[in-house]
Write a protein that holds these residues in place. Structure first.
Motif, PDB file in Angstrom:
ATOM      1  N   UNK A  64       4.248  -3.915  -0.702  1.00  0.00           N
ATOM      2  CA  UNK A  64       5.002  -2.739  -0.255  1.00  0.00           C
ATOM      3  C   UNK A  64       5.695  -3.432   1.391  1.00  0.00           C
ATOM      4  N   UNK A  65       4.992  -4.483   1.773  1.00  0.00           N
ATOM      5  CA  UNK A  65       5.277  -4.825   3.223  1.00  0.00           C
ATOM      6  C   UNK A  65       6.078  -6.246   2.717  1.00  0.00           C
ATOM      7  N   UNK A  66       6.438  -6.486   1.714  1.00  0.00           N
ATOM      8  CA  UNK A  66       7.317  -7.959   1.371  1.00  0.00           C
ATOM      9  C   UNK A  66       8.816  -7.607   1.238  1.00  0.00           C
ATOM     10  N   UNK A  67       9.472  -8.624   1.703  1.00  0.00           N
ATOM     11  CA  UNK A  67      11.117  -8.445   1.601  1.00  0.00           C
ATOM     12  C   UNK A  67      11.558  -8.067   2.962  1.00  0.00           C
ATOM     13  N   UNK A  68      12.793  -7.958   2.726  1.00  0.00           N
ATOM     14  CA  UNK A  68      13.687  -7.533   3.944  1.00  0.00           C
ATOM     15  C   UNK A  68      13.743  -6.202   4.103  1.00  0.00           C
ATOM     16  N   UNK A  69      13.098  -5.268   3.296  1.00  0.00           N
ATOM     17  CA  UNK A  69      13.557  -4.069   3.304  1.00  0.00           C
ATOM     18  C   UNK A  69      13.622  -3.102   4.917  1.00  0.00           C
ATOM     19  N   UNK A 118       4.076  -5.525   8.827  1.00  0.00           N
ATOM     20  CA  UNK A 118       3.122  -4.775   7.740  1.00  0.00           C
ATOM     21  C   UNK A 118       3.103  -3.324   8.141  1.00  0.00           C
ATOM     22  N   UNK A 119       4.087  -2.776   8.151  1.00  0.00           N
ATOM     23  CA  UNK A 119       4.387  -1.283   8.480  1.00  0.00           C
ATOM     24  C   UNK A 119       3.429  -0.387   7.724  1.00  0.00           C
ATOM     25  N   UNK A 120       3.713  -0.611   6.347  1.00  0.00           N
ATOM     26  CA  UNK A 120       2.879   0.231   5.309  1.00  0.00           C
ATOM     27  C   UNK A 120       1.375   0.068   5.600  1.00  0.00           C
ATOM     28  N   UNK A 121       1.012  -1.109   5.538  1.00  0.00           N
ATOM     29  CA  UNK A 121      -0.566  -1.454   5.787  1.00  0.00           C
ATOM     30  C   UNK A 121      -1.227  -0.855   6.991  1.00  0.00           C
ATOM     31  N   UNK A 122      -0.408  -1.105   8.347  1.00  0.00           N
ATOM     32  CA  UNK A 122      -0.625  -0.628   9.466  1.00  0.00           C
ATOM     33  C   UNK A 122      -0.868   1.019   9.510  1.00  0.00           C
ATOM     34  N   UNK A 123       0.142   1.632   8.942  1.00  0.00           N
ATOM     35  CA  UNK A 123      -0.011   3.242   8.976  1.00  0.00           C
ATOM     36  C   UNK A 123      -0.769   3.677   8.119  1.00  0.00           C
ATOM     37  N   UNK A 156     -10.179   5.898  -1.522  1.00  0.00           N
ATOM     38  CA  UNK A 156      -9.859   5.432  -2.842  1.00  0.00           C
ATOM     39  C   UNK A 156      -8.557   4.944  -3.027  1.00  0.00           C
ATOM     40  N   UNK A 157      -7.375   5.491  -2.356  1.00  0.00           N
ATOM     41  CA  UNK A 157      -6.058   5.280  -2.480  1.00  0.00           C
ATOM     42  C   UNK A 157      -5.828   3.772  -1.665  1.00  0.00           C
ATOM     43  N   UNK A 158      -6.566   3.581  -0.518  1.00  0.00           N
ATOM     44  CA  UNK A 158      -6.411   2.460   0.025  1.00  0.00           C
ATOM     45  C   UNK A 158      -7.009   1.118  -0.545  1.00  0.00           C
ATOM     46  N   UNK A 159      -8.286   1.498  -1.228  1.00  0.00           N
ATOM     47  CA  UNK A 159      -9.021   0.509  -1.693  1.00  0.00           C
ATOM     48  C   UNK A 159      -8.369  -0.069  -3.243  1.00  0.00           C
ATOM     49  N   UNK A 160      -7.651   0.926  -3.661  1.00  0.00           N
ATOM     50  CA  UNK A 160      -7.090   0.667  -5.090  1.00  0.00           C
ATOM     51  C   UNK A 160      -5.839  -0.103  -4.776  1.00  0.00           C
ATOM     52  N   UNK A 161      -5.258   0.122  -3.805  1.00  0.00           N
ATOM     53  CA  UNK A 161      -3.954  -0.360  -3.479  1.00  0.00           C
ATOM     54  C   UNK A 161      -4.216  -1.954  -2.734  1.00  0.00           C
ATOM     55  N   UNK A 162      -5.312  -2.052  -2.362  1.00  0.00           N
ATOM     56  CA  UNK A 162      -5.699  -3.362  -1.488  1.00  0.00           C
ATOM     57  C   UNK A 162      -6.067  -4.331  -2.623  1.00  0.00           C
TER      58      UNK A 162
END
Length: 348
Positions: free
Chosen positions: A98-103, A114-119, A308-314
């Motif tokens: 999610x936080x990769x690339x130039x988006x 790491x905007x997605x991770x931080x929030x 659950x959402x965080x751990x699944x996506x980590x």
């Protein structure tokens, strides 16, 4: 030949000896009084403890919701370790991608890479700390009889808000949508940070006041140019999170969150803001414990969904880390395929 003492010298020695004897006597008497006071306090404490324990037994017998509170406290206790040591996102995980690339462009340079991770993570960690603080407060009830209901209810409200933010941000299965929501949260936070920076004295903060304000304005300008709007209002975010729980992660009590969360968020907000109307529903032990039990139910369920959402996506493979509370690992494993990158182990 031994020297004899003069009458005056002998008298002086007698006076000194008498004074020392009196002083020693006073010290002994003072120690005896202190000992008696300690024993009295200990006896009083034992009586208080016995009364508190008797009240606890009686309360459990007469107020069924107290048993519900105890059960939910045990559910909440599992977040004690996670609140300070969640799983770090693995390379190739949904969060990392999610936080990769130039988006995020200039936002990445000005705010975070790491905007997605931080929030996503900090709100869940904050919710876990607030919830485990409730656990600590409830653990003291039996010994002290001090419920601290206002603090407990207010902390539950904070858990609902922070957990709902993580759920709203991470629940979409579309990566672009998760990124868009992260930018919407960033916009809201920049507005609030700007107000804070404006109120600071020049010497306060880790960032120069003028530089901080300029950065906030720059981020807001960039987001406005990109057409980024603000995040949902908190009530909307909590309603969204409750609906997601009902649709995606039914809780073990099978009580619809979407029908329950509105009432609990309303009353906890009223208590947090010092309104008097909630006291009509907190009158008496039965009503008070019913509200606390229901607040805990909502708080634990929403935070469980967020974790659950965080751990699944980590996870990059679907092997959920041991840092995830054991009671939530099966749910995280089941959730992982929805967010795994194509071709990843366990992915779509």
């Amino acid at each position: 030949m031994a020297r004899s003492l003069s009458p005056v010298a002998g008298y002086d020695l007698l006076i000194v000896g008498s004074r020392k004897s009196n002083q020693n006597k006073k010290v002994r008497e003072q120690k005896a009084r202190e000992k008696a006071r300690r024993e009295t306090r200990r006896a009083g404490s034992r009586r208080v403890d016995e009364l508190a324990q008797a009240r606890a037994v009686l309360t459990r017998a007469l107020v069924p919701s107290r048993e519900r509170i105890d059960s939910r406290v045990e559910d909440a206790r599992v977040f004690e370790r996670w609140r300070v040591a969640p799983s770090p996102p693995e390379d190739g995980s949904s969060l990392t991608l999610d936080d990769s690339g130039e988006w995020s462009g200039e936002v990445c340079e000005l705010v975070s890479d790491s905007v997605v991770f931080d929030h996503a993570l900090f709100p869940a960690m904050a919710a876990a700390e607030n919830l485990t603080t409730v656990v600590a407060a409830v653990d003291e009830w039996d010994g002290t009889g001090d419920v601290r209901s206002v603090s407990v209810v207010t902390l539950c409200r904070a858990v609902m808000e922070a957990a709902a933010r993580t759920i709203w941000l991470l629940s979409s299965e579309d990566r672009d949508e998760r990124r868009a929501r992260a930018l919407r949260v960033t916009k809201d936070e920049m507005v609030r940070q700007k107000k804070f920076a404006e109120a600071l004295a020049t010497s306060e903060g880790t960032e120069d006041r003028a530089a901080g304000l300029a950065r906030c304005m720059k981020v807001l300008d960039v987001l406005d140019v990109q057409g980024v709007r603000g995040a949902l209002k908190m009530e909307q975010m909590i309603d969204y999170a409750a609906a997601w729980v009902d649709e995606t992660a039914p809780n073990r009590e099978n009580r619809p969150m979407s029908e329950h969360v509105k009432a609990m968020y309303s009353i906890t907000s009223g208590v947090a803001h010092g309104h008097t109307w909630p006291t009509r529903y907190l009158d008496g032990t039965t009503s008070l414990f019913n509200v606390i039990a229901d607040c805990l139910y909502v708080a634990v369920t929403l935070l469980s969904g967020a974790v659950v959402l965080y751990e699944a996506q980590a996870s990059a493979t679907g092997n959920i880390s041991s840092k995830c509370p054991a009671t939530l690992r099966d749910a995280a494993r089941a959730t992982y395929p929805k967010y795994a990158a194509p071709g990843a182990d366990g992915g779509q």
